[in-house]
Design a protein around this motif. Structure first.
Motif, mmCIF file in Angstrom:
data_model
loop_
_atom_site.group_PDB
_atom_site.id
_atom_site.type_symbol
_atom_site.label_atom_id
_atom_site.label_comp_id
_atom_site.label_asym_id
_atom_site.label_seq_id
_atom_site.Cartn_x
_atom_site.Cartn_y
_atom_site.Cartn_z
ATOM 1 N N GLU A 1 0.832 -1.211 0.000
ATOM 2 C CA GLU A 1 0.000 0.000 0.000
ATOM 3 C C GLU A 1 0.869 1.265 0.000
ATOM 4 O OE1 GLU A 1 -2.025 2.044 3.782
ATOM 5 O OE2 GLU A 1 -2.893 0.093 3.281
ATOM 6 N N GLN A 2 1.988 1.218 0.746
ATOM 7 C CA GLN A 2 2.846 2.395 0.886
ATOM 8 C C GLN A 2 4.036 2.381 -0.065
ATOM 9 O OE1 GLN A 2 2.181 4.979 2.971
ATOM 10 N NE2 GLN A 2 0.254 3.975 3.544
ATOM 11 N N ARG A 3 4.136 1.331 -0.913
ATOM 12 C CA ARG A 3 5.242 1.177 -1.874
ATOM 13 C C ARG A 3 6.608 1.139 -1.153
ATOM 14 N NH1 ARG A 3 0.826 0.837 -4.050
ATOM 15 N NH2 ARG A 3 0.306 1.664 -6.129
ATOM 16 N N ILE A 4 6.676 0.342 -0.086
ATOM 17 C CA ILE A 4 7.908 0.201 0.687
ATOM 18 C C ILE A 4 8.585 -1.107 0.293
ATOM 19 C CG2 ILE A 4 8.908 0.007 2.998
ATOM 20 C CD1 ILE A 4 6.325 1.396 4.026
ATOM 21 N N PRO A 5 9.849 -1.081 -0.098
ATOM 22 C CA PRO A 5 10.551 -2.341 -0.380
ATOM 23 C C PRO A 5 10.539 -3.246 0.850
ATOM 24 C CG PRO A 5 11.847 -0.469 -1.127
ATOM 25 C CD PRO A 5 10.715 0.102 -0.324
ATOM 26 N N ILE A 6 10.375 -4.546 0.617
ATOM 27 C CA ILE A 6 10.357 -5.514 1.713
ATOM 28 C C ILE A 6 11.083 -6.767 1.249
ATOM 29 C CG2 ILE A 6 8.095 -6.450 1.030
ATOM 30 C CD1 ILE A 6 7.491 -6.724 4.060
ATOM 31 N N LEU A 7 11.869 -7.356 2.139
ATOM 32 C CA LEU A 7 12.543 -8.581 1.735
ATOM 33 C C LEU A 7 12.625 -9.545 2.905
ATOM 34 C CD1 LEU A 7 16.380 -8.179 1.625
ATOM 35 C CD2 LEU A 7 14.929 -6.233 2.161
ATOM 36 N N PRO A 8 12.383 -10.842 2.632
ATOM 37 C CA PRO A 8 12.511 -11.854 3.675
ATOM 38 C C PRO A 8 13.965 -12.210 3.903
ATOM 39 C CG PRO A 8 11.889 -12.886 1.599
ATOM 40 C CD PRO A 8 11.937 -11.399 1.350
ATOM 41 N N ARG A 9 14.279 -12.624 5.137
ATOM 42 C CA ARG A 9 15.660 -12.967 5.483
ATOM 43 C C ARG A 9 15.660 -14.125 6.470
ATOM 44 N NH1 ARG A 9 20.906 -10.137 6.195
ATOM 45 N NH2 ARG A 9 21.981 -11.078 7.971
ATOM 46 N N GLY A 10 16.584 -15.064 6.225
ATOM 47 C CA GLY A 10 16.771 -16.156 7.162
ATOM 48 C C GLY A 10 18.022 -15.913 7.977
ATOM 49 N N ALA A 11 19.078 -16.726 7.727
ATOM 50 C CA ALA A 11 20.328 -16.583 8.477
ATOM 51 C C ALA A 11 21.294 -15.607 7.820
ATOM 52 C CB ALA A 11 20.994 -17.948 8.634
ATOM 53 N N GLY A 12 20.986 -15.128 6.619
ATOM 54 C CA GLY A 12 21.882 -14.183 5.949
ATOM 55 C C GLY A 12 23.187 -14.805 5.501
ATOM 56 N N SER A 13 23.144 -16.097 5.128
ATOM 57 C CA SER A 13 24.384 -16.802 4.772
ATOM 58 C C SER A 13 24.606 -16.898 3.266
ATOM 59 C CB SER A 13 24.372 -18.211 5.380
ATOM 60 O OG SER A 13 23.236 -18.946 4.940
ATOM 61 N N GLY A 14 23.801 -16.189 2.466
ATOM 62 C CA GLY A 14 23.918 -16.271 1.015
ATOM 63 C C GLY A 14 25.160 -15.592 0.482
ATOM 64 N N PHE A 15 25.609 -16.059 -0.680
ATOM 65 C CA PHE A 15 26.849 -15.566 -1.285
ATOM 66 C C PHE A 15 26.631 -14.598 -2.444
ATOM 67 C CE2 PHE A 15 29.026 -19.247 0.699
ATOM 68 C CZ PHE A 15 30.134 -18.581 1.211
ATOM 69 N N THR A 16 25.378 -14.254 -2.789
ATOM 70 C CA THR A 16 25.178 -13.409 -3.967
ATOM 71 C C THR A 16 24.388 -12.134 -3.687
ATOM 72 O OG1 THR A 16 23.223 -14.727 -4.585
ATOM 73 C CG2 THR A 16 25.334 -15.338 -5.586
ATOM 74 N N GLY A 17 24.206 -11.785 -2.416
ATOM 75 C CA GLY A 17 23.525 -10.530 -2.092
ATOM 76 C C GLY A 17 22.019 -10.624 -2.099
ATOM 77 N N GLY A 18 21.463 -11.827 -2.056
ATOM 78 C CA GLY A 18 20.016 -11.980 -2.128
ATOM 79 C C GLY A 18 19.269 -11.358 -0.971
ATOM 80 N N SER A 19 19.894 -11.270 0.210
ATOM 81 C CA SER A 19 19.197 -10.693 1.363
ATOM 82 C C SER A 19 19.690 -9.294 1.706
ATOM 83 C CB SER A 19 19.348 -11.617 2.582
ATOM 84 O OG SER A 19 20.704 -11.778 2.951
ATOM 85 N N LEU A 20 20.373 -8.631 0.774
ATOM 86 C CA LEU A 20 20.812 -7.253 1.014
ATOM 87 C C LEU A 20 19.665 -6.275 0.740
ATOM 88 C CD1 LEU A 20 24.322 -7.159 -0.701
ATOM 89 C CD2 LEU A 20 23.818 -7.351 1.733
ATOM 90 N N PRO A 21 19.362 -5.382 1.665
ATOM 91 C CA PRO A 21 18.307 -4.384 1.436
ATOM 92 C C PRO A 21 18.833 -3.208 0.612
ATOM 93 C CG PRO A 21 19.162 -4.163 3.656
ATOM 94 C CD PRO A 21 19.875 -5.346 3.044
#
Length: 479
Positions: free
Chosen positions: A61-81
């Motif tokens: 509704e507010q056009r705010i970026p949102i991203l899910p995150r687990g342990a943050g152990s990825g190697f390609t930046g998938g969980s970077l905001p």
């Protein structure tokens, strides 16, 4: 920063104890295993599907970026905001809801650590095969986001082969359920596989139904030293042609062997230029015969030495050799670029020779190891970024690595995903009509581009609030 009225609504949804906007909390969730960091505007720890649905509805509704995150152990930046916004940390949702020993399924939440599930099902005589190197801290939600693999996938497959059904909150906040509890299900599109490997760009997984197997009775581990990488690669194909599918077929090339030899005093013949770690599992009575057959098949292919573990301790000693590679790399240079290319098994020698040539051409160490059974090579470019011009050198090395990989019929990512790190290279592998089809799926499910924007397709970035870049940190050793 987010407006006060938005923070108030988030507080009403999850409670003040599960919303963080302080600098320390935001920094804590600003990085993964890459060398880049970006500050989110807020960190939220939801406790259930309903809370996630309400948060996503607000973000949309507010056009705010949102991203899910687990342990943050990825190697390609998938969980970077990278666009700021809300990081949705799913580690509170860490329950194993059910282990059904009659139907061989488990129902779990996304914050369950992979290794924990494996231990729980093995207590009951069952088996969950996917085993990424990060299994002792990575979460099942993250494994699904990246379609994680691991050493055992040559025999057992990757994460997507064990996901029967999902509960997903879509980018508009709707809750959908895909698949189910049965092995067969052909009703409608296979949305389950669409979400597995989508890197959090199409929705947020809040519940998972996993397929389990009976636990193998026993396993046997062998270490084989070869005079050449060609001999090791030929051995992999020969074993499989011999109608044996090992649990794992791990390899180390000459550069990796040299690193471990220097760091840990690895006791192998000096002329050894490749190592295979071969493991078979199954009925105890059959394993000795399988192991003998494997060694008979590969003996003519330049084998210098073989070691067969007779006890669990000896097996652990063999695996310690493989696990010693990543820690040993820091002796070469302080900064590591860890890529996970994959080529057809028959092209592994050609790829290793190309990597050796690039190492010589650019004057940087390149160390290689990985999963020989499926051609998945972990390429480690070791550099000192403080040296003048080194960043440009790294870019050129990576360009050449990915170009050669695709020319050999391979893929730029076997199990780490695309994220931001590999987005510039995706067009090397996928043609325009294929990319257009993927973009169409993204637009259909996420019309306002709020769900983990800027990943996979870099041109989709529409920052609601600019990310704050922090100084790079060395990537931890998870490989």
């Amino acid at each position: 920063m987010l407006a006060e009225h938005i923070l108030q609504r988030l507080t009403e949804i999850v409670g003040p104890e599960h919303l963080a906007t302080g600098t320390v909390d935001r920094i804590t969730y600003s990085f993964d295993a890459t060398q880049r960091q970006c500050l989110p505007d807020a960190v939220v720890h939801p406790g259930n599907t309903e809370e996630i649905s309400r948060i996503v509805q607000l973000a949309n509704e507010q056009r705010i970026p949102i991203l899910p995150r687990g342990a943050g152990s990825g190697f390609t930046g998938g969980s970077l905001p990278i666009c700021g916004g809300i990081v949705l940390v799913l580690t509170r949702m860490n329950r194993i809801l059910e282990i059904d020993t009659d139907n061989l399924i488990a129902v779990v939440e996304p914050g369950v650590v992979t290794g924990r599930l494996q231990k729980e099902v093995e207590r009951l005589g069952l088996f969950y095969p996917p085993d990424p190197a990060s299994k002792d801290f990575s979460t099942l939600g993250g494994n699904i986001a990246e379609c994680a693999g691991g050493p055992r996938c040559v025999k057992y497959g990757v994460t997507r082969d064990y996901v029967l059904g999902l509960t997903v909150v879509t980018p508009t906040g709707s809750v959908i359920r895909t698949g189910g509890r049965t092995m067969k299900n052909v009703v409608g599109y296979d949305l389950t596989r669409l979400f597995v490997g989508s890197e959090g760009t199409l929705g947020i997984v809040t519940q998972i139904i996993l397929r389990l197997l009976p636990k193998p009775e026993a396993r046997k581990t062998m270490l084989v030293a070869f005079a050449t990488i060609d001999g090791a690669a030929q051995a992999v194909s020969a074993i499989i042609r011999g109608k044996i599918i090992p649990t794992t077929l791990e390899f180390m090339d000459g550069s990796a062997i040299d690193c471990v030899r220097r760091a840990a005093g690895l006791d192998l013949p000096l002329e050894c230029r490749a190592v295979l770690i071969v493991e078979v599992d199954g009925d105890r009575a059959l394993l000795a015969d399988q192991a003998r057959k494997v060694l008979d098949i590969i003996q003519p292919l330049g084998v210098l030495e073989t070691r067969t573990a007779e006890t669990a301790e000896e097996s652990e000693a063999i695996w310690k050799v493989r696990r010693s590679v990543s820690p040993s790399l820091r002796a070469l240079n302080p900064h590591k670029f860890n890529e996970d290319i994959v080529v057809p098994r028959s092209q592994v020698p050609a790829m290793i020779r190309a990597l050796e040539a690039l190492s010589t051409e650019y004057g940087v160490p390149i160390v290689n190891f990985g999963h020989a059974g499926d051609g998945n090579i972990h390429v480690n470019v070791m550099v000192d970024l403080h040296q003048p011009g080194m960043e440009d050198t790294v870019r050129r090395v990576l360009d050449d690595i990915f170009r050669i990989t695709v020319e050999l019929g391979g893929s730029v990512s076997g199990e780490h995903g695309i994220g931001t790190a590999k987005a510039p290279y995706i067009a090397m592998e996928l043609d325009t009509p294929t990319l257009d089809a993927m973009r169409a799926v993204k637009r259909a499910l996420d019309p306002n581009n709020i769900m983990n924007p800027g990943k996979i397709f870099p041109e989709t970035v529409t920052a609601n609030s600019p990310a704050t870049s922090l100084p790079p940190a060395p990537a931890p050793d998870h490989g």
